[in-house]
Each structure stands twice: as structure tokens, then as C-alpha cells.
Design a protein around this motif. Structure first.
Motif, short mmCIF file in Angstrom:
data_model
loop_
_atom_site.label_atom_id
_atom_site.label_comp_id
_atom_site.label_asym_id
_atom_site.label_seq_id
_atom_site.Cartn_x
_atom_site.Cartn_y
_atom_site.Cartn_z
N ILE A 1 0.78 10.46 -10.06
CA ILE A 1 -0.07 10.33 -8.87
C ILE A 1 -1.23 9.38 -9.15
CG2 ILE A 1 -1.61 11.59 -7.32
CD1 ILE A 1 0.21 14.01 -7.64
N LEU A 2 -1.83 9.50 -10.33
CA LEU A 2 -2.90 8.59 -10.71
C LEU A 2 -2.41 7.14 -10.73
CD1 LEU A 2 -4.76 10.50 -13.58
CD2 LEU A 2 -5.72 9.80 -11.38
N GLY B 1 0.80 -1.22 0.00
CA GLY B 1 0.00 0.00 0.00
C GLY B 1 0.82 1.27 0.00
N ILE B 2 2.06 1.20 -0.51
CA ILE B 2 2.96 2.35 -0.56
C ILE B 2 3.23 2.70 -2.02
CG2 ILE B 2 5.24 3.25 0.06
CD1 ILE B 2 5.26 1.19 2.36
N GLY B 3 2.99 3.95 -2.39
CA GLY B 3 3.28 4.42 -3.74
C GLY B 3 4.28 5.55 -3.70
N MET B 4 5.02 5.73 -4.79
CA MET B 4 6.03 6.78 -4.83
C MET B 4 6.03 7.46 -6.18
SD MET B 4 10.07 6.54 -3.80
CE MET B 4 11.11 8.02 -3.77
N VAL B 5 6.04 8.80 -6.15
CA VAL B 5 6.20 9.61 -7.35
C VAL B 5 7.60 10.19 -7.31
CG1 VAL B 5 5.41 11.61 -8.65
CG2 VAL B 5 3.75 10.16 -7.44
N HIS B 6 8.44 9.75 -8.23
CA HIS B 6 9.85 10.14 -8.23
C HIS B 6 10.01 11.55 -8.81
CE1 HIS B 6 11.27 6.02 -7.32
NE2 HIS B 6 10.19 5.67 -8.00
N GLN B 7 11.11 12.20 -8.43
CA GLN B 7 11.39 13.54 -8.94
C GLN B 7 11.53 13.51 -10.46
OE1 GLN B 7 14.78 15.39 -7.11
NE2 GLN B 7 14.69 17.20 -8.39
N HIS B 8 12.17 12.46 -10.99
CA HIS B 8 12.29 12.28 -12.43
C HIS B 8 11.28 11.21 -12.82
CE1 HIS B 8 15.83 14.80 -12.31
NE2 HIS B 8 16.33 14.03 -11.37
N PHE B 9 10.26 11.61 -13.56
CA PHE B 9 9.11 10.76 -13.80
C PHE B 9 9.49 9.47 -14.52
CE2 PHE B 9 6.88 15.09 -14.16
CZ PHE B 9 6.83 15.20 -12.77
N GLN C 1 0.94 18.03 -15.84
CA GLN C 1 0.04 16.93 -16.16
C GLN C 1 0.75 15.58 -16.02
OE1 GLN C 1 -1.04 18.45 -20.08
NE2 GLN C 1 -3.14 18.75 -19.40
N ARG C 2 2.02 15.53 -16.40
CA ARG C 2 2.76 14.28 -16.25
C ARG C 2 2.89 13.88 -14.78
NH1 ARG C 2 7.46 13.97 -20.94
NH2 ARG C 2 6.24 14.97 -22.58
N GLN C 3 3.07 14.87 -13.93
CA GLN C 3 3.14 14.56 -12.51
C GLN C 3 1.81 14.00 -12.01
OE1 GLN C 3 3.28 17.63 -9.30
NE2 GLN C 3 5.36 16.86 -9.07
N ALA D 1 9.78 20.59 -7.94
CA ALA D 1 11.05 21.00 -8.52
C ALA D 1 10.91 21.43 -9.97
CB ALA D 1 12.07 19.87 -8.40
N VAL D 2 9.93 20.84 -10.68
CA VAL D 2 9.77 21.16 -12.11
C VAL D 2 8.45 21.86 -12.38
CG1 VAL D 2 11.25 19.28 -12.89
CG2 VAL D 2 8.83 18.83 -12.50
N LEU D 3 7.76 22.33 -11.34
CA LEU D 3 6.46 22.94 -11.51
C LEU D 3 6.54 24.46 -11.41
CD1 LEU D 3 4.12 20.63 -9.37
CD2 LEU D 3 4.77 20.40 -11.78
N THR D 4 5.64 25.12 -12.10
CA THR D 4 5.46 26.55 -11.92
C THR D 4 4.73 26.79 -10.61
OG1 THR D 4 3.32 26.63 -13.01
CG2 THR D 4 5.27 26.81 -14.42
N PRO D 5 4.75 28.02 -10.08
CA PRO D 5 4.01 28.30 -8.83
C PRO D 5 2.53 27.95 -8.92
CG PRO D 5 5.56 30.07 -9.29
CD PRO D 5 5.59 29.17 -10.48
N VAL D 6 1.90 28.21 -10.07
CA VAL D 6 0.47 27.89 -10.21
C VAL D 6 0.27 26.38 -10.18
CG1 VAL D 6 -1.51 27.99 -11.77
CG2 VAL D 6 -0.04 29.99 -11.49
N GLU D 7 1.14 25.63 -10.86
CA GLU D 7 1.03 24.17 -10.85
C GLU D 7 1.27 23.62 -9.44
OE1 GLU D 7 2.46 22.98 -15.38
OE2 GLU D 7 3.97 23.43 -13.86
N ALA D 8 2.19 24.24 -8.72
CA ALA D 8 2.46 23.80 -7.35
C ALA D 8 1.23 23.98 -6.46
CB ALA D 8 3.65 24.56 -6.78
N GLU D 9 0.53 25.11 -6.63
CA GLU D 9 -0.68 25.35 -5.85
C GLU D 9 -1.74 24.29 -6.16
OE1 GLU D 9 -1.44 27.40 -3.43
OE2 GLU D 9 0.61 28.16 -3.41
N ARG D 10 -1.86 23.92 -7.42
CA ARG D 10 -2.82 22.88 -7.80
C ARG D 10 -2.44 21.54 -7.17
NH1 ARG D 10 -4.31 22.46 -14.00
NH2 ARG D 10 -5.70 20.93 -13.03
N LEU D 11 -1.15 21.26 -7.12
CA LEU D 11 -0.69 20.02 -6.49
C LEU D 11 -1.08 20.00 -5.02
CD1 LEU D 11 0.96 17.39 -6.34
CD2 LEU D 11 2.97 18.82 -5.90
N PHE D 12 -0.85 21.10 -4.32
CA PHE D 12 -1.16 21.14 -2.88
C PHE D 12 -2.65 20.97 -2.63
CE2 PHE D 12 2.80 23.99 -2.45
CZ PHE D 12 3.61 22.87 -2.46
#
Length: 570
Positions: A191-192, A93-101, A185-187, A209-220
Motif C-alpha cells: 500500500i505504501l 494515478g492508479i495503483g494496485m496491490v495484488h493478492q500475491h505480493f 506488514q508486507r501488505q 485472503a492472507v490476513l488474520t481477523p485482527v489484521e483485516a480490521e487494521r486494514l479497513f
């Protein structure tokens, strides 16, 4: 082996979903994790904070089954956990999203997500067979075995993935090839991929690390929804603002050791920074006044296309004088990359002129720009900033290996080169290097690789430094270091063209500010004459700023700036 240090015990039910105790992981000459403890509660976002190279990613790779620890125990949901491979972590039950997709660009979103978890082909699923002979064959196995081996059967998983995307507000076409998606979207696809496998704990390694500020807000916002639905999240980061804005608790690592775990609400940024680096960190750097000199860069009417042949720059004028920092603000994808590469000589313009210290170089090869005193810190340090498979020593001198201090035209003096590289490593505090001839650039953490690239480019004492996102993806201590070095270089007379998506950084470092939108300069100003709000509006195309007309006489920079308040530009 795991069996040598996992102690049998009964299941213990607590609010703790994960307990990692006394984890030790070593590599030749390096102790990456030194008896680290980490506890994650159910339904929390837990920050894992530390400098680049502090051991954060290593610890999570141990948890995900990518590394076997040398010592320590792991309990998940109250039970001892043995991990020999990532599939064991996924099954737990552990998933990981790596910094380099870890995505295959030519495959669709759905195909990427279901890889490794095959679904029966539609014609052979039980619900589609009825009571006929195929149903009998299916129950005996051969047909289903062959079908499942040679078909992914995407209809049912595609519907489920679409439902998951809708549930969490992901605007993604699950049929689209991954190569057509932007980085944000790739990130979300990554997650999906984890959610599709019904994980209870999601690990995100440097997700912004590779997101714009707007994309980071959507992630949070997405993370908050995930936690509301019962997931626990580990957020690996070195960004203090992210920790303060989204986490419930945070564990800090420094040089492989566990410094402690604190409730996020009880500490401020200064305290967290002190835990990270072991000293007070300056968030604002004094910028002394300097006297500017003659232009080192005069780019006029520059246009350029991207790698797909799409127009990205439209008749851009940029001037940088000796002894000043000109900041370029803009939302990612508005032509910054093409402008940086064009004025650094690694992308050919389709129109316009580029003069470096009075020398026209628009049609010149990159080595002419280097010879004329241009240094370049590219946006992607791994792809364009280094030769990953070569040693730290080779990377340190790759632009100046013909210099007479490293030998004559026939023989290469490896002793001198090694000494030079070692001096750069020491001077710029590049960590993780035990031997400059043996350690490869690709083995360095992101922040330390960035410091190596900056060391190489500044050691040349350039006339012009083009720095594209020089502090992206590095920790607070390294950011302080890089900013100080940029100011030092500016004070020594180098002209600096600074590209950044961090408005605080641009306002702190820049003498003049330009805003780029859809390949055009839409605002020319100074930090003193504008506000972050105005710049942000212009970055998003919502302003009506007037670009000042260039002065007829570009020779006297000091007089020109005094006359027009710093706005005019060649």
C-alpha cells in the motif's frame, strides 16, 4: 489494439473518477469479462464482488494495464485512458496491490518501494552542490546521468516513506528487510508503494485472503483514513461481511457478466449472495448427530519446530475419533501450521508419538501416512497443495497414481486417469477446466483450485482428513460447498481435524473444540459448552481454562464422551 475502440471525445467532469464501459476480455475457450461496466466515484470504497473465477481480477488487470481488453472504453478523471502497461496506469494515478505480493524479500522496505522510481544520489542533488564546478557539471547532465543510473539515493525517499507510514498508522521499520516482516506488514508495504506514487485510485485484490481477523480490521481502518484523505478504493473480494462493513457501493460479477451495482446499505448478505451465485445460499448448515467410532488419530506429547528451528509445539495431545470433526481454534502463528503438518506426516516431530488407526507413524515418511489413510488439505494451496505446472489430471491422482485402476506397475492408463479427473471436476464443480489434460493447476482461480485439492483428498475416502484453513480465500458459494463436503465425509466415518480462524465455521462444523495458544492446547470443550467470546479470549492468551485430564481407557470413545461431556482428550 486500444486505438481501435477508444473514441476521441472532450473531457467530461463528473463525480465519477473511473468509468469502464462494455469491457470484454477473452482467453482461449473462456470469456473472462463479457461487456462489463464499472463506475467508481471520487472518495468512495467500491466493492467488486463475485465468486472465484467470476472475472474480478481480470477486470482490474485490464484497468492496471496488465491485460489489453478486446473491446470497451475506459475513462479516468473524465478523459479517455490508454493503457499499454502498468506504468501507464501508475502515471495516470492508479495503483494496485495484488493478492500475491510483488516484493523482493532480501531488499529493505524502502528499496522495495522506490524500485522503478529512482531518486538522485544525495551527493549529486541540486540542493547539495552549491555553486561549485559540480553544479556546472550537473546542469550539463553527465554526472547526474551516471549517478542516477548507479545509485538509488535513499535518504529523501526514506524520510517520505516514514512520514507516510506514520500518517496512516503503519507500524513498519522502513529499513528492515521485507523477509523479516509478517504478512500483514508486507501488505502495508504494498500500500505504501502505491501511496508513494501519489495515486488517486487504489485497487486491492483480495486483500484479506492472507490476513488474520485482527489484521483485516487494521486494514479497513487504514482504508477509511485513505478515503478521508481523498483517495478512491476498489476492494476486490468475495467476502460478504467485508463488503457490508467497509464499502459504500458494490458491483457484482457472475460468470464474467456485470450483474449490477447497488448501494451497500440497501442490501443484506442474502441478497448479495443471491446476486453472486444466482441462488439462495445457506449460511448455517445442519449438522446431524453421528455415532463416533475408534480413534483414527492419537497424538501424544507432540512437540515440533518451525522452518527456522524455533519451538512451535510443546507436548500437545490431540485425539480424533472416526465420524467426528475436531476443530482447532487459534490466532495465526500459534503452532497450527506445525500441528497440521506433523499429524499429516509432512513435518517430523521433535518429541511425542503419532498413531493413525493404531499404527505408530511418528518417524515414518509421508507416504506411510498416505498409505495409512491420511488426507491433507494444506494451508497454502499453491505452494503445498498442488504442482502448479502440471495438469489438472496429474494433480487429481498424484497421491494414488499407483492404484491399479490407473494401470499396472509398468503402464499408466491415461484414459482411465483422464476419466477419473473429469469426474472429480464435475462432481466438485471445479470451474475453468475445459480439458483436464491441458489446463494446469496454476491457471485455476483460488476457489476452484481449493475444490480440486479437496476433491483429490476426499476421493481417497480417508480414515483421517487434516484440513488446514479449507475455506480461506474462497467465495460464499464455494464455502457452502466445502462445508457440506466436510460434513458428508464426517458422516461416512472419516475423522476430521479442522483448523480455521473463522469461529463461525468452527462452531458450525465441530463436534469438539480445542484452542491452541503459543504451541499449547489451552482449552478443550464443545460448541454447546462454550461461547465465541470465551474461545476468543483463550485464543489471545487471556483465559485461565483448565485442560481436562485424559481418561485412562481410550478404547470406548462414546462412553468416554458421555462421561465427561466431551471435554476429555487423548
Amino acid at each position: 489494439m486500444w486505438m481501435s475502440y477508444i473514441q476521441p471525445s472532450v473531457t467530461v467532469m463528473t463525480d465519477d473518477l473511473l468509468r469502464m464501459e462494455s469491457i470484454v476480455k477473452t482467453f482461449p475457450g473462456v470469456i473472462a469479462n463479457d461487456h462489463v461496466d464499472l463506475t467508481v466515484r471520487r472518495g468512495e470504497i467500491h466493492g467488486l464482488l463475485g465468486e472465484n473465477g467470476a472475472g474480478k481480477s481480470t477486470l482490474m488487470k485490464v484497468l492496471y494495464g496488465l491485460y489489453a481488453p478486446d473491446e470497451g472504453t475506459i475513462r479516468f478523471d473524465g478523459e479517455p485512458l490508454r493503457l499499454d502497461r502498468p506504468q501507464d496506469a501508475i502515471d495516470a494515478g492508479i495503483g494496485m496491490v495484488h493478492q500475491h505480493f510483488k516484493l523482493i524479500p532480501r531488499l529493505s522496505v524502502t528499496e522495495n518501494i522506490v524500485l522503478g522510481s529512482r531518486e538522485p544520489a544525495a551527493p549529486f542533488r541540486q540542493e547539495n552542490l552549491g555553486d561549485g564546478p559540480l553544479a556546472t557539471l550537473r546542469s550539463s547532465g553527465p554526472v547526474q546521468a551516471v549517478a542516477s543510473r548507479f545509485s538509488l539515493g535513499l535518504d529523501r525517499p526514506k524520510r517520505r516513506i516514514s512520514d507516510l507510514a506514520d500518517q496512516y498508522g503503519f507500524d513498519i521499520d522502513v529499513s528492515a528487510p521485507v523477509r523479516e516482516l509478517d504478512v500483514g506488514q508486507r501488505q502495508r508495504v504494498e500500500i505504501l508503494k502505491a501511496l508513494y506514487r501519489d495515486v488517486d485510485l487504489l485497487i486491492l485484490d483480495e486483500p484479506t485472503a492472507v490476513l488474520t481477523p485482527v489484521e483485516a480490521e487494521r486494514l479497513f481502518e487504514t482504508l477509511e483514513r485513505l478515503v478521508d484523505d481523498g483517495l478512491s478504493v476498489i476492494l476486490i473480494t468475495h467476502k460478504l461481511k467485508e463488503v457490508k462493513s467497509v464499502t459504500d457501493r458494490v458491483t457484482v460479477l457472475r460468470e464474467g457478466e456485470d450483474i449490477g451495482t447497488v448501494e451497500t446499505a440497501t442490501v443484506d448478505r442474502s441478497e448479495l449472495a443471491r446476486m453472486m451465485v444466482g441462488r439462495d445460499v445457506l449460511f448455517e448448515i445442519d449438522k446431524p448427530d453421528t455415532t463416533v467410532g475408534e480413534p483414527v488419530l492419537e497424538a501424544t506429547g507432540v512437540s515440533a519446530i518451525d522452518d527456522r528451528g524455533v519451538d512451535k509445539l510443546s507436548s500437545v495431545d490431540v485425539r480424533v475419533d472416526a465420524g467426528e470433526i475436531v476443530g482447532i481454534a487459534g490466532v495465526s502463528g500459534n503452532g497450527q501450521k506445525q500441528l497440521a503438518e506433523t499429524v499429516a506426516g509432512v513435518r517430523d516431530p521433535t518429541a511425542g508419538t503419532i498413531e493413525i488407526s493404531g499404527q505408530e507413524l511418528a518417524d515414518a515418511p509421508p507416504e506411510e501416512f498416505v498409505a495409512q489413510g491420511v488426507s491433507f488439505v494444506p494451508e497454502d494451496r499453491h505452494e503445498h497443495g498442488c504442482a502448479g505446472d502440471l495438469s489438472v489430471m496429474h494433480n487429481a491422482v498424484m497421491k494414488d497414481f499407483r492404484d491399479e485402476q490407473f494401470g499396472d506397475s509398468v503402464l499408466f492408463d491415461y484414459g482411465s486417469v483422464g476419466d477419473f479427473a473429469s469426474e472429480l471436476v464435475d462432481d466438485f464443480d471445479v470451474r475453468g477446466v475445459s480439458d483436464v489434460t491441458a489446463n494446469c493447476a496454476k491457471d485455476l482461480s483460488g476457489g476452484n483450485l481449493q475444490k480440486l485439492i479437496l476433491a483429490r483428498e476426499l476421493a481417497r475416502d480417508p480414515e483421517l482428513l487434516v484440513a488446514n484453513q479449507p475455506t480461506r480465500g474462497i467465495d460464499v458459494g464455494a464455502i457452502e460447498f466445502v462445508r457440506e463436503r466436510l460434513l458428508e465425509q464426517r458422516n461416512r466415518g472419516t475423522g476430521v481435524l479442522l483448523f480455521s480462524e473463522d469461529l463461525d465455521e468452527l462452531f458450525d462444523l465441530s463436534d469438539r473444540l480445542l484452542v491452541i495458544y503459543e504451541g499449547e492446547i489451552v482449552l478443550r470443550t464443545t460448541p454447546e459448552e462454550t461461547t465465541r467470546e470465551q474461545v476468543s479470549v483463550e485464543m489471545n492468551g487471556g483465559g485461565d481454562a483448565q485442560v481436562a485430564v485424559a481418561d485412562a481407557d481410550p478404547a470406548d470413545a462414546a462412553t468416554r464422551r458421555a462421561a465427561d461431556g466431551g471435554r476429555s482428550e487423548q
